[in-house]
Design a protein around this motif. Structure first.
Motif, PDB file in Angstrom:
ATOM      1  N   UNK A  54     -14.843   5.601   7.302  1.00 51.37           N
ATOM      2  CA  UNK A  54     -13.661   5.017   7.944  1.00 51.37           C
ATOM      3  C   UNK A  54     -14.119   3.981   8.959  1.00 51.37           C
ATOM      4  N   UNK A  55     -13.461   2.855   8.989  1.00 50.15           N
ATOM      5  CA  UNK A  55     -13.794   1.797   9.943  1.00 50.15           C
ATOM      6  C   UNK A  55     -12.651   1.675  10.939  1.00 50.15           C
ATOM      7  N   UNK A  56     -12.968   1.380  12.201  1.00 47.97           N
ATOM      8  CA  UNK A  56     -11.926   1.289  13.243  1.00 47.97           C
ATOM      9  C   UNK A  56     -11.125  -0.012  13.141  1.00 47.97           C
ATOM     10  N   UNK A  57     -10.376  -0.141  12.063  1.00 47.54           N
ATOM     11  CA  UNK A  57      -9.543  -1.320  11.841  1.00 47.54           C
ATOM     12  C   UNK A  57      -8.132  -0.861  11.490  1.00 47.54           C
ATOM     13  N   UNK A  58      -7.197  -1.779  11.487  1.00 47.06           N
ATOM     14  CA  UNK A  58      -5.811  -1.483  11.133  1.00 47.06           C
ATOM     15  C   UNK A  58      -5.693  -1.466   9.617  1.00 47.06           C
ATOM     16  N   UNK A  59      -5.246  -0.346   9.055  1.00 46.27           N
ATOM     17  CA  UNK A  59      -5.036  -0.233   7.618  1.00 46.27           C
ATOM     18  C   UNK A  59      -3.561  -0.451   7.317  1.00 46.27           C
ATOM     19  N   UNK A  60      -3.282  -1.105   6.200  1.00 40.98           N
ATOM     20  CA  UNK A  60      -1.899  -1.380   5.827  1.00 40.98           C
ATOM     21  C   UNK A  60      -1.797  -1.422   4.310  1.00 40.98           C
ATOM     22  N   UNK A  61      -0.655  -1.006   3.792  1.00 46.61           N
ATOM     23  CA  UNK A  61      -0.415  -1.066   2.351  1.00 46.61           C
ATOM     24  C   UNK A  61       1.065  -1.287   2.100  1.00 46.61           C
ATOM     25  N   UNK A  62       1.399  -1.570   0.871  1.00 47.21           N
ATOM     26  CA  UNK A  62       2.790  -1.695   0.448  1.00 47.21           C
ATOM     27  C   UNK A  62       2.994  -0.703  -0.689  1.00 47.21           C
ATOM     28  N   UNK A  63       4.029   0.110  -0.574  1.00 46.88           N
ATOM     29  CA  UNK A  63       4.372   1.043  -1.643  1.00 46.88           C
ATOM     30  C   UNK A  63       5.529   0.469  -2.440  1.00 46.88           C
ATOM     31  N   UNK A  64       5.414   0.504  -3.748  1.00 43.03           N
ATOM     32  CA  UNK A  64       6.484   0.043  -4.615  1.00 43.03           C
ATOM     33  C   UNK A  64       7.016   1.249  -5.376  1.00 43.03           C
ATOM     34  N   UNK A  65       8.288   1.532  -5.177  1.00 41.46           N
ATOM     35  CA  UNK A  65       8.922   2.657  -5.863  1.00 41.46           C
ATOM     36  C   UNK A  65       9.599   2.122  -7.120  1.00 41.46           C
ATOM     37  N   UNK A  66       9.362   2.791  -8.232  1.00 42.43           N
ATOM     38  CA  UNK A  66      10.019   2.435  -9.482  1.00 42.43           C
ATOM     39  C   UNK A  66      10.852   3.634  -9.919  1.00 42.43           C
ATOM     40  N   UNK A  67      12.138   3.419 -10.050  1.00 42.21           N
ATOM     41  CA  UNK A  67      13.040   4.476 -10.478  1.00 42.21           C
ATOM     42  C   UNK A  67      13.374   4.214 -11.951  1.00 42.21           C
TER      43      UNK A  67
END
Length: 71
Positions: A54-67
């Motif tokens: 783990x690195x001390x940085x800001x982690x970010x992601x985008x979740x895409x929901x498919x219904x």
């Protein structure tokens, strides 16, 4: 329907898991699409297993929901 956490208006009497999101200056972060304030939800978390570096940085992601209706 899938629900994660609870708002202050929930009818089940659960504690709210929503917190207004603010920027570094304390200003509300707004969703440009819906022109509403963005909230953090403490009922949703992200876990990185201990063996992964783990690195001390800001982690970010985008979740895409498919219904979908599947057979």
């Amino acid at each position: 329907m899938i629900e994660f956490g609870a708002s202050e208006e929930n009818t089940a009497g659960l504690a709210s898991t929503l917190t207004p999101l603010v920027d570094e200056s304390g200003n509300a972060v707004m969703d440009a699409t819906f022109n509403k304030q963005v909230y953090k939800n403490s009922a949703i978390t992200f876990f990185v297993p201990g063996s992964v570096e783990k690195k001390p940085v800001h982690y970010q992601t985008v979740l895409t929901w498919i219904i979908a209706e599947l057979p």
